[in-house]
Design an enzyme around this catalytic site. Structure first.
Site, PDB file in Angstrom:
ATOM      1  N   LYS A 119       0.837  -1.206   0.000  1.00  0.00           N
ATOM      2  CA  LYS A 119       0.000   0.000   0.000  1.00  0.00           C
ATOM      3  C   LYS A 119       0.868   1.251   0.000  1.00  0.00           C
ATOM      4  CE  LYS A 119      -3.423  -0.013   2.901  1.00  0.00           C
ATOM      5  NZ  LYS A 119      -4.208   0.102   4.154  1.00  0.00           N
ATOM      6  N   LYS A 131       3.037  -2.612  11.221  1.00  0.00           N
ATOM      7  CA  LYS A 131       1.730  -2.588  11.890  1.00  0.00           C
ATOM      8  C   LYS A 131       1.945  -3.091  13.313  1.00  0.00           C
ATOM      9  CE  LYS A 131      -2.494  -1.450  10.448  1.00  0.00           C
ATOM     10  NZ  LYS A 131      -2.841  -0.412   9.465  1.00  0.00           N
ATOM     11  N   GLY A 170      -2.814   5.735  13.832  1.00  0.00           N
ATOM     12  CA  GLY A 170      -3.957   5.073  14.441  1.00  0.00           C
ATOM     13  C   GLY A 170      -4.543   4.004  13.535  1.00  0.00           C
ATOM     14  N   ASP A 171      -5.393   3.191  14.112  1.00  0.00           N
ATOM     15  CA  ASP A 171      -6.135   2.163  13.377  1.00  0.00           C
ATOM     16  C   ASP A 171      -7.376   1.881  14.229  1.00  0.00           C
ATOM     17  OD1 ASP A 171      -5.763   0.218  10.935  1.00  0.00           O
ATOM     18  OD2 ASP A 171      -6.389  -1.108  12.554  1.00  0.00           O
ATOM     19  N   THR A 214      -8.891   8.423   5.027  1.00  0.00           N
ATOM     20  CA  THR A 214      -9.133   7.061   4.546  1.00  0.00           C
ATOM     21  C   THR A 214     -10.503   6.961   3.890  1.00  0.00           C
ATOM     22  OG1 THR A 214      -7.753   6.209   6.345  1.00  0.00           O
ATOM     23  CG2 THR A 214      -9.114   4.626   5.165  1.00  0.00           C
ATOM     24  N   ASN A 245     -14.306   6.137  12.025  1.00  0.00           N
ATOM     25  CA  ASN A 245     -13.832   7.239  11.192  1.00  0.00           C
ATOM     26  C   ASN A 245     -13.964   6.961   9.705  1.00  0.00           C
ATOM     27  OD1 ASN A 245     -13.209   9.160  13.060  1.00  0.00           O
ATOM     28  ND2 ASN A 245     -11.004   9.089  12.758  1.00  0.00           N
TER      29      ASN A 245
END
Length: 452
Positions: A119, A131, A170-171, A214, A245
């Protein structure tokens, strides 16, 4: 169908990946999808075999796991597990989100980190892939408990990250609140004010439009796909999963472009609003999820014409476009059949790997426009990269400038996917295009840097 030579290469490679990484099904699934796309290209270009690029790309450069002890509001000691998978740094410092969710495992983080490498390569920004996160669940915790956990988490993580080493974001389960607590603890421990986290508040170095990026990016990519068919989002009915989000801002952008969003969901079920979720209704959802930290089911209390469907996913709803924005493997073969039967013509992954291989195959078989997450949801990490640039330059761009750069990046990713994904019949295989394009960028950098 793959040729016998290509299939043999895929089978041999995957058997070795599974042998070396047992009991990691999510990682196996992510690697399988990529290998099936890039195997023909690799066999046509044996330099990648000589340098064992794919073997090196599927082996993390570093995997860190650690204990996170913290005190809850009752003074009880709690213990969680933390991870950081630093997958590949050939084109830049490691970059990728932190996920706080009880379902995470090393397999999940390895799959996410592997996807992140490709990505980030697609964005053309200088970022490697990583990650990480923890099995900590922020839901039901007080702000003070979240702060104590984040401080303990960063006390260990800080020795493995840095603005030129690894820049987390963030995730799932990690928003502005969590990033703020982690940044504060990093600054406290290191006595340095640097851009080591992205997704920060605008008051202390964050980029405008980062929370929206995103979701916005996924819709921009969807619009580009529809453009290839001389079509647009305007007037289309859109089913979206999730209500965090990504889903919220995908909804916002669809509304802006003239589409009608009829579903949103969380882990408890989904809502269906046949009248469409307009701007006022979306603001109420944001209040429920971000303010009250409540459940999507509360939507129908305010809008009783809508219906709530507990323990179900929204893929049986009639729609033109589907945007899965929740979590991995949420949309399976049966769900794909429902979407196809109901006339869905376009699917773009706002989440990471939300569609199972069976679902993806069905979309391709029925000529549904399908965009994998590594392409469609790259807007988030792209804007994180733009935040890193602003931090390095000690400046802050306007919302309009960031949005313009985001849109351009998504358009360029789409063009790259078309270039490498065009099939003999004229259709575009976005999975193939994204995987080959990302692979080429990373692989060529690895060859140039030698055996490292």
């Amino acid at each position: 169908m793959q040729s016998e030579k290509v299939q043999k290469y895929i089978d041999n490679f995957m058997s070795e990946v599974i042998r070396k990484n047992p009991h990691e099904p999510e990682f196996h699934q992510a690697v399988q999808e990529v290998v099936e796309s890039v195997a023909p290209y690799i066999l046509e270009n044996p330099i990648y075999i000589k340098h064992k690029i794919l073997e090196r790309m599927t082996e993390p450069e570093r995997v860190v796991s650690f204990r996170i002890p913290w005190l809850d509001d009752q003074g009880e000691i709690q213990i969680n597990k933390g991870y950081r998978v630093q997958m590949n740094s050939s084109i830049g410092p490691y970059k990728g989100g932190l996920r706080f969710h009880p379902s995470v495992t090393q397999s999940v983080f390895k799959f996410l980190a592997f996807e992140q490498v490709l990505k980030n390569g697609l964005t053309s920004l200088p970022m490697g892939g990583a990650k990480g996160g923890s099995d900590f669940n922020p839901k039901g915790k007080t702000d003070f408990e979240v702060m104590k956990f984040c401080q303990s988490f960063v006390t260990e993580l800080q020795r493995h990250v840095g603005s030129f080493t690894d820049v987390p974001a963030g995730d799932i389960g990690v928003g502005g609140r969590e990033i703020g607590y982690m940044f504060g603890q990093y600054k406290r421990l290191t006595n340095r004010f640097v851009g080591v986290f992205t997704g920060k508040g605008a008051e202390f170095g964050g980029s405008l439009l980062r929370p929206e990026a995103t979701g916005y990016g996924a819709v921009y990519f969807t619009q580009e796909m529809l453009n290839t068919q001389d079509d647009s989002i305007k007037g289309k009915t859109v089913a979206i999963s999730g209500s965090g989000n990504v889903a919220q801002f995908a909804t916002e952008k669809v509304i802006e472009l003239g589409g009608k969003v009829v579903t949103l969901s969380d882990s408890s079920g989904y809502i269906y609003d046949s009248e469409g979720i307009d701007t006022a209704k979306l603001e109420h959802i944001k209040l429920i999820k971000n303010g009250y930290r409540g459940r999507i089911s509360q939507y129908v209390d305010e809008y009783p014409n809508a219906t709530y469907h507990p323990q179900e996913k929204p893929w049986g709803v009639k729609c033109d476009i589907a945007l899965p924005c929740a979590t991995q493997n949420e949309l399976n073969g049966d769900s794909a059949k429902l979407l196809i039967d109901n006339g869905c013509k376009c699917v773009a992954e706002g989440a990471n790997m939300p569609c199972t291989p069976e679902a993806v195959n069905l979309f391709h078989e029925h000529k549904v426009l399908f965009a994998p997450g590594k392409a469609a949801n790259a807007g988030g990490v792209a804007t994180s990269g733009l935040e890193m640039t602003q931090n390095s330059m000690r400046i802050s761009w306007t919302r309009e400038k960031v949005d313009d750069k985001l849109k351009t990046i998504m358009q360029n990713i789409h063009s790259s996917c078309v270039k490498h994904g065009r099939e003999p019949d004229g259709s575009i295989n976005y999975v193939k295009g994204a995987n080959i394009c990302g692979f080429i960028k990373v692989a060529n950098a690895m060859i140039t840097q030698g055996v490292v």
